[in-house]
Design a protein around this motif. Structure first.
Motif, PDB file in Angstrom:
ATOM      1  N   LEU A  71       0.857  -1.179   0.000  1.00 49.73           N
ATOM      2  CA  LEU A  71       0.000   0.000   0.000  1.00 49.73           C
ATOM      3  C   LEU A  71       0.896   1.233   0.000  1.00 49.73           C
ATOM      4  O   LEU A  71       1.945   1.248   0.669  1.00 49.73           O
ATOM      5  CB  LEU A  71      -0.911   0.026   1.216  1.00 49.73           C
ATOM      6  N   LEU A  72       0.467   2.251  -0.728  1.00 55.43           N
ATOM      7  CA  LEU A  72       1.271   3.465  -0.818  1.00 55.43           C
ATOM      8  C   LEU A  72       0.354   4.673  -0.791  1.00 55.43           C
ATOM      9  O   LEU A  72      -0.512   4.824  -1.663  1.00 55.43           O
ATOM     10  CB  LEU A  72       2.102   3.465  -2.094  1.00 55.43           C
ATOM     11  N   GLU A  73       0.595   5.543   0.212  1.00 54.67           N
ATOM     12  CA  GLU A  73      -0.189   6.760   0.333  1.00 54.67           C
ATOM     13  C   GLU A  73       0.396   7.856  -0.554  1.00 54.67           C
ATOM     14  O   GLU A  73       1.623   7.924  -0.732  1.00 54.67           O
ATOM     15  CB  GLU A  73      -0.190   7.263   1.782  1.00 54.67           C
ATOM     16  N   SER A  74      -0.479   8.711  -1.050  1.00 50.47           N
ATOM     17  CA  SER A  74      -0.012   9.867  -1.813  1.00 50.47           C
ATOM     18  C   SER A  74      -0.956  11.031  -1.570  1.00 50.47           C
ATOM     19  O   SER A  74      -2.147  10.837  -1.296  1.00 50.47           O
ATOM     20  CB  SER A  74       0.065   9.547  -3.304  1.00 50.47           C
ATOM     21  N   GLY A  75      -0.402  12.242  -1.684  1.00 51.44           N
ATOM     22  CA  GLY A  75      -1.202  13.443  -1.491  1.00 51.44           C
ATOM     23  C   GLY A  75      -0.354  14.565  -0.914  1.00 51.44           C
ATOM     24  O   GLY A  75       0.816  14.354  -0.573  1.00 51.44           O
ATOM     25  N   PRO A  76      -0.937  15.734  -0.808  1.00 56.22           N
ATOM     26  CA  PRO A  76      -0.192  16.897  -0.307  1.00 56.22           C
ATOM     27  C   PRO A  76       0.280  16.719   1.123  1.00 56.22           C
ATOM     28  O   PRO A  76      -0.438  16.164   1.955  1.00 56.22           O
ATOM     29  CB  PRO A  76      -1.222  18.033  -0.407  1.00 56.22           C
ATOM     30  N   GLY A  77       1.479  17.206   1.395  1.00 56.07           N
ATOM     31  CA  GLY A  77       2.020  17.135   2.750  1.00 56.07           C
ATOM     32  C   GLY A  77       1.676  18.368   3.582  1.00 56.07           C
ATOM     33  O   GLY A  77       1.915  18.375   4.790  1.00 56.07           O
ATOM     34  N   LEU A  78       1.117  19.364   2.941  1.00 55.71           N
ATOM     35  CA  LEU A  78       0.767  20.605   3.632  1.00 55.71           C
ATOM     36  C   LEU A  78      -0.629  21.046   3.208  1.00 55.71           C
ATOM     37  O   LEU A  78      -0.918  21.127   2.001  1.00 55.71           O
ATOM     38  CB  LEU A  78       1.792  21.694   3.304  1.00 55.71           C
TER      39      LEU A  78
ATOM     40  N   THR B 158       2.246   8.897   5.545  1.00 56.63           N
ATOM     41  CA  THR B 158       2.581  10.200   4.979  1.00 56.63           C
ATOM     42  C   THR B 158       2.225  11.280   5.997  1.00 56.63           C
ATOM     43  O   THR B 158       1.125  11.275   6.559  1.00 56.63           O
ATOM     44  CB  THR B 158       1.855  10.435   3.640  1.00 56.63           C
ATOM     45  N   LEU B 159       3.176  12.162   6.239  1.00 52.18           N
ATOM     46  CA  LEU B 159       2.949  13.242   7.197  1.00 52.18           C
ATOM     47  C   LEU B 159       2.160  14.358   6.522  1.00 52.18           C
ATOM     48  O   LEU B 159       2.574  14.867   5.471  1.00 52.18           O
ATOM     49  CB  LEU B 159       4.279  13.782   7.718  1.00 52.18           C
ATOM     50  N   VAL B 160       1.057  14.725   7.133  1.00 46.52           N
ATOM     51  CA  VAL B 160       0.273  15.857   6.665  1.00 46.52           C
ATOM     52  C   VAL B 160       0.293  16.924   7.751  1.00 46.52           C
ATOM     53  O   VAL B 160      -0.092  16.666   8.898  1.00 46.52           O
ATOM     54  CB  VAL B 160      -1.175  15.461   6.335  1.00 46.52           C
ATOM     55  N   THR B 161       0.755  18.085   7.381  1.00 49.02           N
ATOM     56  CA  THR B 161       0.829  19.217   8.300  1.00 49.02           C
ATOM     57  C   THR B 161      -0.238  20.235   7.927  1.00 49.02           C
ATOM     58  O   THR B 161      -0.378  20.582   6.742  1.00 49.02           O
ATOM     59  CB  THR B 161       2.216  19.879   8.239  1.00 49.02           C
ATOM     60  N   VAL B 162      -0.991  20.672   8.917  1.00 51.09           N
ATOM     61  CA  VAL B 162      -1.998  21.698   8.688  1.00 51.09           C
ATOM     62  C   VAL B 162      -1.433  23.022   9.201  1.00 51.09           C
ATOM     63  O   VAL B 162      -1.201  23.196  10.405  1.00 51.09           O
ATOM     64  CB  VAL B 162      -3.318  21.381   9.400  1.00 51.09           C
ATOM     65  N   SER B 163      -1.181  23.918   8.268  1.00 51.14           N
ATOM     66  CA  SER B 163      -0.573  25.198   8.633  1.00 51.14           C
ATOM     67  C   SER B 163      -0.803  26.196   7.511  1.00 51.14           C
ATOM     68  O   SER B 163      -0.841  25.826   6.331  1.00 51.14           O
ATOM     69  CB  SER B 163       0.931  25.030   8.871  1.00 51.14           C
ATOM     70  N   SER B 164      -0.919  27.443   7.892  1.00 51.27           N
ATOM     71  CA  SER B 164      -1.075  28.498   6.890  1.00 51.27           C
ATOM     72  C   SER B 164       0.287  28.963   6.376  1.00 51.27           C
ATOM     73  O   SER B 164       0.357  29.775   5.456  1.00 51.27           O
ATOM     74  CB  SER B 164      -1.851  29.667   7.481  1.00 51.27           C
TER      75      SER B 164
END
Lengths: 107, 125
Positions: free
Chosen positions: B4-11, B119-125
């Motif tokens: 399995l492989l995750e993909s998508g924006p990190g921010l 996958t690390l997803v960071t929520v930040s402006s």
């Protein structure tokens, strides 16, 4: 929601010795309990399911026991690669929940 | 060997929607008896199941996130996806996709046996 409580938070054991990790459920989860091992920077790895069934490829030194609310993961003779964080997880009631983890460190 | 492989924006910016896709290889997402899951881990913390989906489209969501989550499946591409809306800094985490086995009647009883790398997803402006 079933709350899973693991103890101790940190366990210090010497290589070659036995380690015993505990997991307690806030209400019965029957035998629907799994254990995972997680090393830094890696995804968890399934070790045990059904409270006592080893997952494919898991060494025999890992064993699980218990039912209802009290569960134990035993590692019979610790190898260097066993030092990691261990999580329990119940799949008896939705939402499935994990314990907060026990860090197994080298003494 | 299933992978399995995750993909998508990190921010992702606060209030926006987090979108991730998990691509399954080495096995069919249409295999019976498996649910395809999203699990997250806040930095230095434990694991939280977000929800899972069967290839038919049947979904189960964690009530704590249900109002903001959509999990969908694309069987033609052997993928499943996560959308989490109205994100805040509290949604910053490593997001894993995983397979749950021995499933019947919506319950899965053999643990999560295959995982993506996360996958690390960071929520930040």
């Amino acid at each position: 929601e079933r709350v899973m409580t693991q103890s101790p938070a940190t366990l210090s054991v010497s290589p070659g010795e036995r380690a015993t990790l505990s997991c307690r459920a806030s209400q019965s989860v029957s035998s629907n309990l799994a254990w995972y091992q997680q090393k830094p920077g890696q995804a968890p790895r399934l070790l045990i399911y059904g409270a006592s069934t080893r997952a494919t490829g898991v060494p025999a030194r890992f064993s699980g026991s218990g039912s209802e609310t009290e569960f134990t993961l035993t590692i019979s003779s610790l190898q260097s690669e066993d030092f990691a964080v261990y999580y329990c997880q119940q799949s008896n009631n939705w939402p499935y929940t994990f314990g907060q983890g026990t860090k197994l460190e080298i003494k | 060997q299933v992978q399995l492989l995750e993909s998508g924006p990190g921010l992702v910016k606060p209030s926006q929607t987090l979108s991730l896709t998990c691509t399954v290889s080495g096995g069919s997402i249409r295999s019976s008896g498996y649910y395809w899951s999203w699990i997250r881990q806040h930095p230095g913390k434990g694991l939280e199941l977000i929800g899972y989906i069967y290839y038919s489209g049947s979904t189960y969501y964690n009530p704590s996130l249900k109002s903001r989550v959509i999990i969908s499946v694309d069987t033609s591409n052997n993928q499943f996806s996560l959308k989490l809306s109205s994100v805040t800094a509290a949604d910053t985490a490593v997001y894993y996709c995983a397979r749950a086995g021995n499933c019947s009647g919506g319950g899965c009883y053999s643990g999560f046996d295959y995982w993506g790398q996360g996958t690390l997803v960071t929520v930040s402006s």
